[in-house]
Scaffold this motif. Sequence first.
Motif, mmCIF file in Angstrom:
data_model
loop_
_atom_site.group_PDB
_atom_site.id
_atom_site.type_symbol
_atom_site.label_atom_id
_atom_site.label_comp_id
_atom_site.label_asym_id
_atom_site.label_seq_id
_atom_site.Cartn_x
_atom_site.Cartn_y
_atom_site.Cartn_z
ATOM 1 N N THR A 1 114.716 90.997 5.617
ATOM 2 C CA THR A 1 114.084 89.745 6.030
ATOM 3 C C THR A 1 113.013 89.299 5.038
ATOM 4 O O THR A 1 112.491 88.189 5.145
ATOM 5 N N GLU A 2 112.685 90.160 4.076
ATOM 6 C CA GLU A 2 111.710 89.783 3.054
ATOM 7 C C GLU A 2 111.980 90.576 1.787
ATOM 8 O O GLU A 2 112.588 91.655 1.821
ATOM 9 N N CYS B 1 99.340 90.088 8.796
ATOM 10 C CA CYS B 1 100.556 90.711 9.323
ATOM 11 C C CYS B 1 101.757 89.775 9.391
ATOM 12 O O CYS B 1 102.717 90.047 10.124
ATOM 13 N N THR C 1 103.888 89.388 7.117
ATOM 14 C CA THR C 1 104.984 90.097 6.470
ATOM 15 C C THR C 1 104.846 91.583 6.777
ATOM 16 O O THR C 1 103.772 92.058 7.145
ATOM 17 N N THR C 2 105.935 92.320 6.600
ATOM 18 C CA THR C 2 105.893 93.765 6.859
ATOM 19 C C THR C 2 104.966 94.467 5.878
ATOM 20 O O THR C 2 104.141 95.305 6.279
ATOM 21 N N VAL C 3 105.076 94.123 4.587
ATOM 22 C CA VAL C 3 104.219 94.778 3.598
ATOM 23 C C VAL C 3 102.758 94.383 3.799
ATOM 24 O O VAL C 3 101.851 95.187 3.593
ATOM 25 N N ALA D 1 101.404 93.668 6.739
ATOM 26 C CA ALA D 1 100.959 94.393 7.931
ATOM 27 C C ALA D 1 100.599 95.834 7.579
ATOM 28 O O ALA D 1 99.611 96.384 8.090
ATOM 29 N N GLU D 2 101.383 96.448 6.699
ATOM 30 C CA GLU D 2 101.091 97.822 6.291
ATOM 31 C C GLU D 2 99.762 97.894 5.547
ATOM 32 O O GLU D 2 98.955 98.801 5.787
ATOM 33 N N ASN E 1 96.884 97.314 8.074
ATOM 34 C CA ASN E 1 96.610 98.490 8.900
ATOM 35 C C ASN E 1 95.911 99.585 8.100
ATOM 36 O O ASN E 1 95.045 100.293 8.632
#
Length: 255
Positions: free
Chosen positions: A119-120, A230, A232-234, A236-237, A240
């Motif tokens: 998705t990205e 957050c 995008t997944t990267v 959000a990582e 966090n």
Amino acid sequence: MANSYTVLADLRAGRCFNTAEVRLLRFWEAKNINKRGQLMSVEMLLVDEHSTLIQGSVPAAIQLTFRGRLSEGSVYTLSGFEVTRSNPKFRLSDGPVSIRFNEGTAFEKLATTTRIIPTEHFRFRPYEQILELANTGKQLPDVMGELRAIRSTITDRLPGAQRVMLTLRLEGDVNVCVSMFDSLALAFHSKFDGYGREPRIVLVTSINPKIVSGKLYLNGTSATRVFFDCETTVGAEAFNRQIARRWDRPGRVFN
């Protein structure tokens, strides 16, 4: 008879009648600044199940045929297109070829798919490589970092070209300046105002590295998108990790 299935990594120069299944990550307008912003094409980034990224182009003359179908994040079947060698300048993918739509291209959105397509997809580069790319016009990489400051001419309502400058801290505690101008700067402010708070992590795509007076600037382009925290997944990582380390919240500066 149905067309054979193909993956993006297997494409070769020429007309392709086989069918690829791809996700449309982003699309944008490419305009000729020397001809008062005349539309040249609609550009896009496509990715398949093998995480192969490729740039697609819809010429202005036929863009209305496809424009209404374009939905970022959606999956499509694609066939009947031209495969051409990638432009060596301002590249957005690492592959040797790109896709050019024509009047016979079939581009149909799928409601569902059994294929697992990312998705990205981002093209991050270490700071040293970004320095090497500066002023070469070869690549438009992506960057992500902790927001340290925002400088803007828009909030001061100054006449003339609008500009936003972000200071981001990348990995390795390196600070870089990302510059966005005019419509891109206005789009950033609209997104920023609607976000409701100052983001901690900012991801900026397709930047053009330039060294001016000995300082590195990462300039936004027509392909640039900005993602907060957050989204995008990267991102959000990274967000966090920052929370876990209890980093100080960066201040906001407007000039």
